[in-house]
Design a protein around this motif. Structure first.
Motif, PDB file in Angstrom:
ATOM      1  N   ASP A 197     -16.708   6.109  22.283  1.00 20.67           N
ATOM      2  CA  ASP A 197     -18.113   6.180  22.714  1.00 20.67           C
ATOM      3  C   ASP A 197     -18.421   7.639  23.052  1.00 20.67           C
ATOM      4  O   ASP A 197     -18.140   8.102  24.167  1.00 20.67           O
ATOM      5  CB  ASP A 197     -18.354   5.289  23.923  1.00 20.67           C
ATOM      6  CG  ASP A 197     -19.832   5.283  24.332  1.00 20.67           C
ATOM      7  OD1 ASP A 197     -20.644   5.928  23.617  1.00 20.67           O
ATOM      8  OD2 ASP A 197     -20.173   4.647  25.353  1.00 20.67           O
ATOM      9  N   PRO A 198     -18.970   8.408  22.092  1.00 17.36           N
ATOM     10  CA  PRO A 198     -19.165   9.842  22.347  1.00 17.36           C
ATOM     11  C   PRO A 198     -20.154  10.131  23.476  1.00 17.36           C
ATOM     12  O   PRO A 198     -20.163  11.234  24.007  1.00 17.36           O
ATOM     13  CB  PRO A 198     -19.679  10.358  20.999  1.00 17.36           C
ATOM     14  CG  PRO A 198     -20.246   9.177  20.307  1.00 17.36           C
ATOM     15  CD  PRO A 198     -19.421   8.005  20.767  1.00 17.36           C
ATOM     16  N   SER A 199     -20.982   9.159  23.846  1.00 16.49           N
ATOM     17  CA  SER A 199     -21.931   9.408  24.936  1.00 16.49           C
ATOM     18  C   SER A 199     -21.215   9.593  26.270  1.00 16.49           C
ATOM     19  O   SER A 199     -21.782  10.175  27.209  1.00 16.49           O
ATOM     20  CB  SER A 199     -22.934   8.253  25.019  1.00 16.49           C
ATOM     21  OG  SER A 199     -22.276   7.042  25.340  1.00 16.49           O
ATOM     22  N   ARG A 200     -19.980   9.133  26.358  1.00 12.00           N
ATOM     23  CA  ARG A 200     -19.214   9.249  27.615  1.00 12.00           C
ATOM     24  C   ARG A 200     -18.341  10.494  27.632  1.00 12.00           C
ATOM     25  O   ARG A 200     -17.673  10.767  28.632  1.00 12.00           O
ATOM     26  CB  ARG A 200     -18.336   8.002  27.789  1.00 12.00           C
ATOM     27  CG  ARG A 200     -19.148   6.714  27.926  1.00 12.00           C
ATOM     28  CD  ARG A 200     -18.261   5.481  27.793  1.00 12.00           C
ATOM     29  NE  ARG A 200     -17.094   5.556  28.654  1.00 12.00           N
ATOM     30  CZ  ARG A 200     -15.989   4.801  28.529  1.00 12.00           C
ATOM     31  NH1 ARG A 200     -15.930   3.909  27.557  1.00 12.00           N
ATOM     32  NH2 ARG A 200     -14.968   4.939  29.349  1.00 12.00           N
ATOM     33  N   MET A 201     -18.342  11.255  26.553  1.00 14.67           N
ATOM     34  CA  MET A 201     -17.494  12.440  26.487  1.00 14.67           C
ATOM     35  C   MET A 201     -18.100  13.578  27.299  1.00 14.67           C
ATOM     36  O   MET A 201     -19.310  13.798  27.282  1.00 14.67           O
ATOM     37  CB  MET A 201     -17.327  12.888  25.027  1.00 14.67           C
ATOM     38  CG  MET A 201     -16.612  11.875  24.145  1.00 14.67           C
ATOM     39  SD  MET A 201     -16.597  12.367  22.386  1.00 14.67           S
ATOM     40  CE  MET A 201     -15.552  13.804  22.492  1.00 14.67           C
TER      41      MET A 201
END
Length: 626
Positions: A99-103
């Motif tokens: 989930d790249p939004s949490r990176m």
């Protein structure tokens, strides 16, 4: 007051005519030599310009390729550093469970040293997440060809380094690399800003590396280099006019070929040289366009100076030749003038007068010949008077004989035409009766007897066609052509209606041509030939095209076609040849006679060019009616 008549050239003295004639020859010769010399000089200067242009452009291309090769070696030295950066990037992607939004991309950038920006590109080719906010939301589908590259890398499994490239918007230098995520949903991108080699890279890609060619080529005015986005490379102002940018990005880059633009007003020729630097191992395209501006005015200035020099030399030569010609002409024409005076005396009736003898040998021969001619003339005049009476007697009898033979010939012609009309009429009646009975027999018989009657039918139909063709040829030869505007559409449709069982394609036309009532015979023969020599499934098409002052008509068929060696004699009286195709020549011969009667031409082509076995198209052109 009575005005004086302007003397015409025939009233001039012989000396003037001779001087003018020789001067015209001399002036023409000198003028042709001057023009020839000028053309050779122009050709030589143009050849020099083209040679210098070829050498310059080859050297510029090689120089740019050599520089790019060196830059590529330097770019490859950064690949390992970029590969190591992806190990942290991928671990962070796995940590957040894809989930790249949490990176935490900013923290990851600091861990990579703060000099590398991170990008996450989704399946649509859009940068969804990045540490470099100006590129947030950048859509790579708007970059020609690049979207396909990143899609290929996203669906792959390998680390893909890119070249050090310039950003289109800011012009900053970056080294990019790409790595797909394990689930292939995203493509991870790293962008390194290696400031340490920016100055050196700009120096290698600057104008300075190409400006030396301007000094070596006197016709070369300037050199400018553009990248694939139309941005100038290495220019102090860093900008290009909108027209040049549009031409580079809209014409040269998409075509990936060289282009040349003439500017007659500014006396320049601009050559856009496309240098292809695209490497299939890298997604980015570092290719450049080199704009070379040549000053064509220099060549024209040299030609103008040469023209003035040649004109001055030619004028001086003409003046000197005129003086020499005048002196020579006076000496040559004086004896001739004396002969003319003596001939005038003889012409007034004094045949006993003789020509004065001159000192020149050639003129003496002429004088003796004239004296002999006068003596022969006196004897001939005596014989002529004696023969006049005899001729008058014979001419009276000859006129009577000619009138009598002409009347006999006219009577014979009328009788022959009468016999031909009676014979044609009787043969038509006999064939019509035979055709009627043959049709009845064909309906009643079966098997082999029926095939015999069908052969008889075909022979009768051929006889009808021969009689119709003979009548048409007779009408063409005996009747004077009275041409008028004729609408093509009803003529074509009337012929098509005679073949209700055939597939004949025709779109209609409003064209009007110059012809007469025999025009229908052209379509009768052409469509009839297509039916005769095609199989039952033959397809026919009639097309009409406007060609300026002419109308082009084409009759196409899908029959067996016509060999190339037969096409040249197809429209002669024996053009049908021998074998199963024999007999077609008379109909096409009539077509040619009619088309030429209307002032047009007719010829045969392959329906599919180069493949005569796939059918024939007969084309003929007619004059368009006003």
């Amino acid at each position: 007051m009575k005005s004086e008549r302007i003397p015409y050239p025939e009233d001039w003295p012989l000396v003037y005519l001779l001087i003018v004639a020789i001067l015209l020859i001399v002036i023409t010769a000198i003028g042709l030599l001057a023009v020839h010399d000028y053309m050779l000089a122009e050709e030589r200067l143009t050849s020099d310009l083209e040679t210098l242009q070829d050498v310059t452009e080859k050297s510029v291309r090689e120089s740019i390729v050599d520089v790019d090769t060196g830059l590529k070696l330097f770019d490859d030295s950064l690949n390992e550093r970029m590969r190591e950066g992806f190990s942290l990037f991928l671990r962070e992607y796995e940590r957040v469970e894809s989930d790249p939004s949490r990176m935490d991309l900013l923290a990851l950038k600091e861990r990579l040293g703060g000099r590398i920006d991170l990008y996450v590109i989704n399946e649509s080719g859009v940068i969804e997440y990045t540490t470099y906010l100006p590129d947030q939301g950048l859509d790579f589908r708007n970059v020609p060809g690049f979207y396909d590259e990143i899609t290929r890398m996203r669906l792959g499994d390998e680390f893909s380094p890119d070249r050090v490239v310039y950003e289109p918007a800011t012009g900053r230098v970056r080294k990019f690399a790409y790595m797909p995520t394990p689930d292939h949903r995203y493509l991870l991108e790293l962008g390194l800003v290696p400031d340490a080699f920016v100055v050196e890279r700009n120096r290698l890609r600057s104008q300075e590396s190409t400006q030396e060619f301007v000094a070596l080529n006197p016709y070369l005015d300037s050199i400018r280099v553009y990248d694939i986005f139309g941005n100038p490379v290495g220019m102090p102002d860093g900008s290009a006019d909108a027209r040049t940018r549009e031409f580079v990005t809209g014409t040269v880059i998409p075509g990936r070929t060289d282009h040349e633009v003439q500017d007659a007003e500014r006396e320049t020729r601009i050559h856009y040289l496309f240098v292809d630097l695209k490497d299939p191992d890298y997604p980015s395209d570092p290719s450049v366009v080199v704009e070379l501006t040549y000053d064509t005015g220099l060549v024209q200035d040299q030609l103008d100076r040469m023209l003035v020099e040649r004109a001055a030399a030619a004028t001086l030569a003409i003046v000197l030749c005129s003086a020499v010609i005048f002196l020579v002409a006076r000496r040559l024409t004086r004896p001739i003038e004396e002969i003319i005076d003596d001939v005038d005396v003889i012409a007034r009736g004094d045949l006993d007068h003789t020509i004065r003898v001159s000192a020149t040998r050639e003129v003496m021969k002429l004088e003796r010949s004239i004296n002999k001619m006068v003596a022969a003339l006196k004897a001939g005049m005596k014989n002529l008077r004696e023969s006049e009476e005899t001729i008058r007697e014979y001419s009276g009898h000859l006129e009577e004989q000619v009138a009598a033979r002409t009347a006999e010939l006219q009577d014979s012609t009328e009788r022959a035409n009468l016999y031909l009309d009676i014979m044609t009429h009787d043969i038509k009646n006999a064939i019509s009766t035979a055709t009627l009975y043959t049709d009845l027999l064909t309906e009643e018989l079966e098997g082999e007897p029926r095939s015999h009657t069908e052969k008889v039918q075909r022979s009768l139909n051929k006889s009808i066609e021969i009689i119709r063709n003979v009548s048409t040829i007779r009408q063409i030869r005996e009747e004077a052509a009275v041409l008028r505007p004729v609408a093509l559409d009803p003529v074509i449709r009337a012929e098509i209606e005679d073949y209700p069982d055939l597939r004949i394609a025709y779109a209609g036309t409003a064209a009007r041509v110059v012809a007469d009532d025999l025009l229908s015979e052209v379509f009768t023969n052409l469509i009839g030939n297509a039916v005769k020599f095609g199989d039952p499934a033959v397809e026919i098409a009639v097309r009409v095209e406007n060609r300026g002052e002419e109308v082009l008509v084409s009759v196409e068929d899908t029959g067996p076609g016509i060999p190339d060696e037969m096409k040249q004699r197809l429209f002669t009286r024996s053009g049908g040849g021998e074998g199963p195709r024999a007999g077609a020549g008379l109909g096409l011969y009539i077509c040619r006679m009619l088309v030429e009667r209307y002032g047009g031409g007719i010829w045969a082509d392959d329906r599919v060019e180069g493949r005569p076995e796939e059918g024939t198209v007969i084309r003929f052109a007619l004059r368009k009616a006003a």
